[in-house]
Design a protein around this motif. Structure first.
Motif, short mmCIF file in Angstrom:
data_model
loop_
_atom_site.label_atom_id
_atom_site.label_comp_id
_atom_site.label_asym_id
_atom_site.label_seq_id
_atom_site.Cartn_x
_atom_site.Cartn_y
_atom_site.Cartn_z
N ILE A 194 44.23 48.13 37.59
CA ILE A 194 42.85 48.65 37.50
C ILE A 194 41.86 47.55 37.86
O ILE A 194 40.94 47.76 38.65
N ARG A 195 42.10 46.36 37.33
CA ARG A 195 41.17 45.26 37.63
C ARG A 195 41.19 44.89 39.10
O ARG A 195 40.16 44.54 39.67
N ALA A 196 42.38 44.98 39.72
CA ALA A 196 42.46 44.70 41.16
C ALA A 196 41.57 45.67 41.92
O ALA A 196 40.81 45.28 42.81
N VAL A 197 41.66 46.95 41.56
CA VAL A 197 40.85 47.97 42.23
C VAL A 197 39.36 47.68 41.99
O VAL A 197 38.55 47.71 42.92
N GLU A 198 39.03 47.34 40.75
CA GLU A 198 37.64 47.02 40.42
C GLU A 198 37.13 45.86 41.27
O GLU A 198 36.04 45.93 41.84
N ASN A 248 33.65 41.29 44.04
CA ASN A 248 33.44 40.10 43.20
C ASN A 248 33.37 38.84 44.07
O ASN A 248 34.35 38.49 44.73
N PRO A 249 32.22 38.18 44.13
CA PRO A 249 32.05 37.08 45.10
C PRO A 249 33.02 35.93 44.87
O PRO A 249 33.50 35.33 45.82
N GLU A 250 33.32 35.62 43.62
CA GLU A 250 34.23 34.49 43.36
C GLU A 250 35.63 34.81 43.88
O GLU A 250 36.24 33.99 44.57
N ILE A 251 36.13 35.99 43.55
CA ILE A 251 37.47 36.37 44.00
C ILE A 251 37.48 36.53 45.52
O ILE A 251 38.45 36.18 46.20
N PHE A 252 36.37 37.04 46.06
CA PHE A 252 36.28 37.21 47.51
C PHE A 252 36.42 35.86 48.20
O PHE A 252 37.15 35.70 49.17
N GLN A 253 35.74 34.86 47.65
CA GLN A 253 35.80 33.52 48.23
C GLN A 253 37.21 32.95 48.15
O GLN A 253 37.71 32.34 49.09
N ILE A 254 37.85 33.16 46.99
CA ILE A 254 39.22 32.68 46.80
C ILE A 254 40.15 33.34 47.81
O ILE A 254 40.99 32.69 48.44
N THR A 255 39.97 34.65 47.98
CA THR A 255 40.82 35.40 48.90
C THR A 255 40.62 34.91 50.33
O THR A 255 41.58 34.69 51.07
N LEU A 256 39.35 34.73 50.68
CA LEU A 256 39.03 34.29 52.04
C LEU A 256 39.65 32.91 52.30
O LEU A 256 40.19 32.65 53.37
N LEU A 257 39.57 32.04 51.30
CA LEU A 257 40.13 30.70 51.48
C LEU A 257 41.64 30.78 51.69
O LEU A 257 42.18 30.14 52.58
N SER A 258 42.31 31.59 50.87
CA SER A 258 43.75 31.76 51.03
C SER A 258 44.09 32.21 52.44
O SER A 258 44.97 31.65 53.10
#
Lengths: 310, 206, 237
Positions: free
Chosen positions: C12-16, C22-32
């Protein structure tokens, strides 16, 4: 005629894309300018204390506080190679060693919390109490007769160092290869989970134990077996690294961080940080005698002098 | 000509400098073929071996590569490749991937791949084996044309009728030995070796 | 929470997170994504030519060389991390570059991991090509350069396979980038190192959520690469 993309083109495309992707990554070195890299232990990072302090520090000094969450052993090794700007750890002996070898210039106690010996709720070793030495002996006795299991961090952390010291004071030895003593080789939270699965005893800092208990309370059945023994005190020290050995480190900002956490504001912040309503760290800068540790006269004088000068 | 295993393919490979003789010497166009001289001589020799290998690229590119290897300018490549494809009647298949071609079409592309750089000597190893008559006819007409342009064509074939149709000179290989060589008329009508006679008559010789 | 609840909560949280951006997670994902893609491409940039040369040339110790490259495909990322860390450390031979704990260091460490993958797969693809291809090239007087162009073109499906394998190894590894990136918040924190952090913190459902995001990311990259592979295969007929 549609020409196929051949190797040269292909490799060129690869190179262009790779450069394109890499360029935005090639920013400034990690530890110049306003970035401060603190090598610290999992107990301060994973409990969220540094996340809590970061905005205050960052705003005050227009800094960017980041940290490496490592075991104390690795944190000190990283510092000894000049790969971080500051140490925030909890293994007094190794901190002093770091200073005496010339790698560090100053070490001061800024806060403390305490360790708890935890174990299964039915306490098969009958080890509960407020005397850590007695508890350790009981666990060893029961373990030797197959009554219980003890899980050690086994990762060279400050927690393991304390555990070894307790065994020594309890005159328990030869346990390393015995069946009741397991070395997890993991961080605190992972070790707690191992102990929980095995119904075993282990030593944890109070913060991590309650943090884990709060987040997975239904499945963490471990309870506190022994607490409030002065031998279980866990003082955290800030160590300034010798900038003449490592000219690349951000010693200016490191000093600012030292002044920040030892300031009344920083000390209050540490004391105000709670997780699930529990205070995890207790400010103690300048008052170490209150918890039975020697007063750090010279260091404090030096720091206060710095504060005035700055 | 010669039965299987008599050394026909090996002879072609020797002439193309892909293998080198254990003893004896090979001369191509008056020049001695050695490991050192092979690249230079080979540049003027075109070989099409049995079931030729196509590159995983378009028919056009397969033919164009021969010219790109030789550093031709793009405009010349286009003109020559289109010409070569026309000769083998594959101009409409230029964009197709060469790996999707039938055996006969692949033979023709292989031939175009060689014709396009205009070699003095063309070596062919059973170019029409297992091909239907229409493909064989195209290939034979190309070979006739090449000969009329004054090129030397060395053709290995099992097919006596094809040999009669195309050849000026004939040779027969038996167990690695050239037992008969001469013009077509002599070869078929008065061969010097009795085994040649038997071969022409359709007897099994080896 | 029980195991199943954590998993459901994590989903559920992944979908959320995905829906809310979420900018922080987005940034982490983009970096990966950026680090691993760059490392895959750089690994290919070195791996394909080196693999080609190793496969095509004959030299003493060639078998040993190939065996070493294939063995390196299985090197533990944390060992690579440690070696690269020691190289880039202030005290290390490349310390003057001052790139420890930067995304560049992460790219270097992962490139060390992806290089043997691309290199090894290139070698085995070239070696298993029909030997008559090379002979045809000789017969047509192909210069060395063109020989390489054509033979590498022949193995492009294998090269895409190597991309898929190398990217999979890079995006999922944690040992190397943890060591040389330091998992610094907002700077070198990648999906895998964040997962380790959340796990250590006991925030399991968040760790699961990031795991799901990582899988989705890898799925998209692989879908693209597989489509490319299918495209080539179809053209072969």
């Amino acid at each position: 005629m549609a020409q196929k993309k051949y190797m040269l083109k292909g490799l060129l495309v690869l190179a262009v894309i790779a450069t394109g992707l890499a360029l935005p990554l090639m920013n400034t070195p990690s530890n110049v300018g306003n970035r401060l890299i603190v090598a610290t232990t999992t107990s301060t990072a994973d409990t969220g204390l540094l996340d809590y302090l970061k905005p205050y520090f960052d705003e005050k000094y227009s800094a960017d506080l980041v940290w490496l969450s490592l075991g104390t052993g690795q944190a000190i090794a990283v510092a000894a190679r000049g790969d971080c700007d500051l140490l925030l750890v909890h293994d007094r002996e190794r901190e002093d060693e770091f200073i005496s070898s010339g790698n560090g210039v100053l070490r001061v106690t800024v806060m403390y919390n305490d360790f708890v010996i935890v174990g299964p709720p039915d306490d098969p070793a009958n080890a509960s109490g407020t005397d850590a030495i007695r508890t350790m002996r009981k666990i060893a006795e029961s373990g030797a007769s197959g009554g219980c299991v003890f899980v050690s961090r086994g990762d060279g952390s400050g927690t393991e160092a304390l555990e070894k010291k307790l065994w020594e004071s309890s005159s328990v030895c030869g346990f390393l290869l015995s069946g009741w003593y397991l070395s997890a080789g993991s961080g605190m939270a992972a070790t707690l989970r191992v102990a929980n699965e095995l119904g075993a005893y282990t030593i944890s800092d109070r913060g991590t134990f309650y943090k884990l208990k709060d987040s997975i309370n239904e499945s963490l059945s471990l309870v506190v077996i022994c607490e409030n023994d002065s031998r279980l005190l866990n003082p955290y020290g800030v160590v300034l690294i010798n900038s003449s050995l490592y000219p690349n480190i951000n010693s200016d900002l490191a000093q600012k961080f030292l002044l920040f956490v030892t300031s009344p504001e920083g000390q209050d912040l540490i004391g105000n940080y709670t997780v699930g309503g529990r205070q995890l760290f207790f400010p103690i800068y300048g008052q170490t005698e209150k918890i039975g540790l020697p007063r750090e006269y010279e260091t404090i004088a030096y720091i206060e002098n710095l504060r005035k000068g700055g | 000509m010669g039965p299987s295993g008599s050394g026909k393919t090996t002879l072609l490979r020797l002439l193309d400098g892909l293998e080198f003789p254990d003893s004896g010497e090979i001369y191509v166009g008056g020049k001695r073929l050695t490991m050192e001289s092979a690249p230079k001589i080979r540049a003027n020799v075109g070989a099409v071996f049995q079931s030729p290998v196509m590159f995983d690229a378009s028919v056009y590119d397969n033919v164009a590569f021969s010219l790109r290897f030789r550093g031709f300018p793009a405009s010349a490549i286009k003109k020559n490749v289109e010409e070569a494809l026309k000769i083998v009647q594959l101009e409409d298949e230029a964009k197709r991937n060469a790996l999707t071609l039938s055996g006969g079409e692949a033979q023709r592309v292989a031939l175009a791949r060689v014709l396009v750089y205009n070699p003095e000597l063309i070596l062919l190893d059973e170019p029409t084996a297992n091909l239907d008559p229409s493909n064989s006819m195209i290939i034979e007409s190309v070979l006739r044309e090449a000969r009329s342009e004054g090129k030397t064509v060395v053709l290995v074939t099992h097919n006596i009728f094809q040999a009669k149709r195309l050849a000026d000179k004939m040779a027969l290989l038996l167990a690695g030995e050239m037992i008969e060589i001469g013009d077509k008329k002599t070869f078929f009508e008065s061969p010097s070796d009795s085994r040649t006679r038997r071969f022409i008559d359709g007897d099994l010789v080896c | 929470m029980g195991g199943l609840e954590i998993f459901i909560d994590g989903t559920i949280r992944a979908v959320e997170i995905i829906l809310s951006g979420n900018p922080e997670i987005f940034q982490i994902t983009l970096l990966s994504l950026r680090v691993s893609l760059t490392a895959t491409l750089l690994g290919a940039l070195f791996g394909i030519p080196v693999g080609y040369l190793v496969a095509i040339r004959n030299f003493p110790g060639k078998s040993l060389c190939i065996a070493v490259i294939n063995t390196l495909m299985g090197i533990p990322p944390v060992v690579v991390g440690l070696v690269v860390y020691l190289m880039l450390s202030s005290d290390g031979p490349l310390g003057f570059l001052r790139i420890l704990y930067t995304p560049s260091a992460m790219v270097i460490a992962q490139t060390v991991l992806t290089f043997p993958v691309t290199c090894g797969i290139t070698i085995s693809s070239i070696i298993s090509l029909n030997p008559r291809l090379k002979e045809t090239l000789v017969s047509l007087s192909a210069p060395r350069f063109w020989e390489a162009v054509i033979l590498i073109n022949e193995i492009r499906i294998g090269i895409i396979t190597s991309f898929i394998t190398a990217f999979g190894a890079a995006i999922s590894e944690v040992g190397a980038i943890m060591m040389v990136g330091g998992n610094l918040l907002g700077y070198t924190r990648a999906l895998t190192t964040a997962i380790v952090l959340y796990t250590n913190k006991g925030e399991f459902s968040m760790a699961i959520a990031l795991g799901i995001i990582l899988l989705i990311l890898a799925l998209f990259v692989n879908l693209t690469l597989t489509a490319l592979q299918m495209h080539y295969r179809r053209h072969k007929g």
